[in-house]
Structure formats: C-alpha cells, structure tokens
Scaffold this active site. Structure first.
Site, short mmCIF file in Angstrom:
data_model
loop_
_atom_site.label_atom_id
_atom_site.label_comp_id
_atom_site.label_asym_id
_atom_site.label_seq_id
_atom_site.Cartn_x
_atom_site.Cartn_y
_atom_site.Cartn_z
N LYS A 282 9.42 -9.49 -41.52
CA LYS A 282 9.79 -9.25 -40.13
C LYS A 282 9.62 -10.54 -39.33
CE LYS A 282 8.30 -4.41 -40.01
NZ LYS A 282 9.59 -3.77 -39.67
N ARG A 356 11.98 4.71 -46.48
CA ARG A 356 12.82 5.68 -47.18
C ARG A 356 12.52 5.71 -48.68
NH1 ARG A 356 18.07 2.71 -45.01
NH2 ARG A 356 16.54 2.42 -43.34
#
Length: 508
Positions: A282, A356
């Site tokens: 990130k 996910r």
C-alpha cells in the site's frame, strides 16, 4: 463496563450526578420531550424558554447543560437534542433515542451516575436508550497513561452507572430489553476493543486465544486450525495470505447451538490483523489504520457470543479467517497461483486483494455444514467506500429476498446499509488463462467484482449474503451519536438481529 438499571423513582428525589432529558426541534423553537415533565414543572413550565435562552434548538446531537432546579438531588440537567419533533400521534424513533443517549453518555464522562429521563413509551424504547448509552459511554484507553486511573477517558472515567427513569423493573419485557442491551453492547464494545488494539499485540494467534477464552466462558464450542492444520487441510487462500508474516494464520470456528433450534446460520469474518498490502504494498497514507482490517472477524465473533448470551433458539457458527498480510521473501507474489480449500485455483494478480482469498476458504468450509444461510462480513474494498461513503455498508447476495431482509434488519437496529447488485457481466473480467479464476477483475465496480469472486466459493443451493463494511468499520473523524472515534463495531447488531429473526421463524 457501565452499569444499566431501570427505576421507577421520581426524578427530583433520585441522587445522581446528572439527569438527562430530551429536547426537540419544534416549528417555533425547542420543545421539551416527554419524560422531562418533573423537570419542566420545577422550572414552572418554562424549561423550553430557558433552553432557548441558552442557545438550544433541539437539533440532533446538541447538548445543553444547566443547573438542576431547586428541590432536586441532582446538581445538573443535561438536555440532549432529539431532532425534529415527531408528527402528531407519532413517537420518537428508537434510533433517535439511541443517538441521544449516546451523546449524553459521552458528555457525562467522569460522572459516577446519571438518570436518563428520555421519552420511554415501551420496552423497545428502554432497550434503545440503554443500548445507546452503553455504546456512547465506551472508551479505549488501554494504551494511555491517565495518571491514577488507567481506564480514564481523556482524564475522565467513562460514565459508571446509567439509570433509566420511567422503566418497569419488574416487567418481563423491560427486563429482557435491558438484558439484551447489556449483552449486545458489551459484545459490540469487545469488538471495538479488538479493532482498536494495535497489531503488535493482536495477531492471528492472540485473536484466537481471546476467542478461546470467551468460548469457554459462554459455553461455545471452538476449534482453532493453526498453520499445520491449515496446511494439512489444504487451505491455500489463508495460507497464501499469511505466508509473508512471522505471525502464522489461523482459522477459528465458533459453534453456538440451541437444543430448540430449527435453523442454522453461518457467519464468516475477514480477520486480517494487519494489512500492508503484501508485495503489492500500500502507498504511504494508506497503512496507518490497517489494524482495522480484522473488523469483520471481530463483528462475527461478537455476534456469536451475543447470540449465546441471549440464548437464541438458532444455531450460529462463526468462522474467523485470521492472517497478517506482510511483504517478505516468503510472501505470495503477484502471478502466483493458489489452490484453495474448495479445490479451485486462483491466480493472484494483486496481493492487496487478500481479504477475498481468506474469505473464500472460510466460505467453503462453512458451506460443508450446509447451513440455512451464510453471511460474510469484511472490510473488503475501497470501491465500496467510494460508492457509499464512510457510514453505510453494502450488502450483496445470491438471493434478493434475503438481501432485502438483511437491509431491513440493519435499518431496524440503526446500521445504515444499502443493497448492491452482482452484475453477471463483471464476472468475465476475472477469467484467467492460468487458473480457474483471478483475484482481480475490472477496476470499475471493484466492490461488486469482489462479491462475485466470493460467490464462487459458496456451496450450491446455500443462501448467502456479503456485507462490505469497509466504510463504517473504522471512524477516523470525531465521535457522533453513540459511535466513537476508531473501531465502531458495525454489523454486530445486524447479525444479532438476523439471528433473532431466524430464531423467531420470521425469515422463512
């Protein structure tokens, strides 16, 4: 934890640090809300005028303090805004009462006891006021040095005792409403504590240990799969996400069962105790709050324990998919292919789309028990924040009626939610030349793409819904209503309400 009791005492004779009353916004100025009649009478019926002189309008969240009238054993009156006066013959909504009680509880930090004389027409109102006050009194100060009182809130301890005036202590409905408010609020606040705990103290192993302690206390069966068990079982998604961290992953299964249950719900929570993005690191400015990426697992954990404490007549299984997503020489790389617990292979195009992956394994594990419905909860996508903002979560699913029921349940308990679609044309974007599916698809509609990915790992014929709580799970701005800065505990009350409705047979 702040204590909550019902009382039939008259306001003037009750000893407390403050008495809380409601004031609403009328067409011609502030209007004193029901419940404050004794206070208004002591002001010779001129309380509304006094409040207006002090600048009060009755707007939602507004707080006005004034000295208690002569003859009262409380030194302070705190008037809290309820918003617009209801239309004729209508009552103040439970959410308005929750918010007002939360604001008052925060304003009274440092007080030992407060009497709440807000509008209270029935047991539901008592539950709402109690819940709002208990949630509003929350503070997280475990890492602050506040001198003599380590639990103090900015130098002031949270409100210690809440007394609801106008309640009926011997009435079964009122007693049940208060007991429910205490159980749900305590567990929701536990989930806030988990979200707020720094990642150097909360990792998959320590999270699992906390769950084990709570399970033992409340008679919940628990199973913890460590790295060896996950490897043996073939949980490639959870293992792949956790492979870059020295803190090894866990899959925790919490099982609450009722001998009178006719339905079985499974809740699945994303539990990334810290998300650096992995190799797909990130950028600066996006890492600082990533301790909150386990908020879904915290909410699921809290909801299961709350269901047990309430003795709901429904079986509830919680699955906590716990991992830490870090970059290292052993971390999963973009381009790697993982074999999931279901047997499907996933090409990892972006290691920051890790939630996910852990959810996929947990969803398939939950599906093997063939529950009547599965609900997963996750801080999954920034796209959902862009779509719905910081206070509303999106709900997707494979059954429109079930999705609608969840939206209604969320609205009922005061958690803003919005139904979102799963457009079939977006599935093609996840086609992979190398594996069965890729973990990324089209950029536009990324929150919906994530939902479509998760749907691939739900067992055939099982009703399923996905709650993307990325926006409201962590409040970076100032507190509002009963919501503090930091971890919010969002979705806990929606899951509990779903369990209650299912136990009552109201969801088919």
């Amino acid at each position: 934890m702040t204590a909550l009791t019902l009382s039939t005492s008259a306001a003037p004779g009750l000893r407390a640090d403050a008495i809380v009353i409601g004031v609403a916004k009328g067409a011609k100025g502030p209007v004193v809300a029901p419940g404050a009649e004794a206070v208004d009478k002591a002001y010779d019926g001129r309380l509304a005028g006094v409040l207006e002189t002090l600048g009060a309008s009755g707007g939602e969240g507004e707080v006005t303090k004034l000295p208690a009238p002569s003859g009262f054993k409380t030194p302070l009156v705190l008037a809290v805004g309820l918003g617009t006066v209801p239309e004729k013959d209508a009552e103040y909504g439970t959410e308005a009462l929750r918010k007002a009680a939360g604001v008052a509880a925060r304003a009274l930090a440092g007080s030992k006891k407060a009497a709440f004389a807000l509008p209270l027409d029935d047991a539901a109102d008592a539950g709402a006021i109690g819940e709002g006050a208990l949630l509003g009194a929350y503070s997280f100060d475990a890492y602050k040095d506040n001198g003599k009182d380590p639990k103090a809130k900015n130098g002031k301890a949270p409100l210690a005792e809440i007394v609801l005036l106008g309640g009926k202590p011997r009435d079964k409905a009122y007693k049940a409403a208060v007991e429910r408010a205490v159980a749900v609020s305590e567990e929701l606040n536990r989930s806030r504590d988990l979200v707020n705990t720094p990642p150097n103290d909360l990792n998959p192993e320590s999270f699992a240990a906390i769950a084990q302690a709570a399970a033992k206390e409340h008679g919940i069966k628990i199973q913890v799969l460590d790295e060896k068990a996950l490897t043996k079982g073939g949980y490639g998604g959870i293992l792949g996400v956790g492979s870059g961290s020295a803190a090894t992953p866990r899959l925790v299964k919490l099982s609450y069962t009722s001998s009178k249950a006719k339905k079985h719900l499974a809740f699945v929570g994303k539990g990334i105790t810290y998300d650096s993005g992995g190799i797909s690191l990130k950028p600066a400015g996006h890492n600082e709050t990533m301790k909150c990426d386990m908020a879904g697992a915290a909410s699921v954990f809290a909801a299961v324990v709350a269901a047990a404490r309430l003795g709901l007549e429904v079986n509830v299984t919680g699955w906590l998919a716990l991992a830490e997503n870090m970059p290292s020489g052993s971390a999963t790389r973009p381009g790697d292919v993982l074999r999931m617990y279901s047997g499907k292979t996933v090409e990892v195009l972006n290691t920051d789309a890790e939630g996910r992956l852990v959810l996929a394994d947990a969803l398939w594990a939950a599906s093997q028990e063939k529950p009547d419905a599965i609900v997963d909860v996750a801080t999954l996508t920034g796209a959902m924040v862009l779509a719905l903002g910081n206070r509303t979560f999106g709900i997707m699913g494979n059954d429109d009626a079930f999705r609608a029921a969840l939206v209604e349940a969320a609205e009922e308990v005061g958690e803003p939610a919005w139904p979102m679609p799963l457009p079939e044309h977006l599935r093609k974007g996840m086609d992979s030349a190398t594996a069965d599916i890729a973990n990324m698809g089209e950029r536009m509609g990324g929150g919906l793409v994530a939902g479509l990915f998760l749907r691939e790992f739900v067992g055939e014929g099982i009703t399923w819904a996905h709650l993307d709580i990325a926006g409201p799970a962590f409040n970076e701005s100032g507190p509002f209503g009963y919501t503090p800065k930091g971890g919010t505990g969002t979705a806990v009350r929606t899951l509990v309400r779903l369990a209650e409705l299912t136990a009552a047979g109201d969801l088919g």
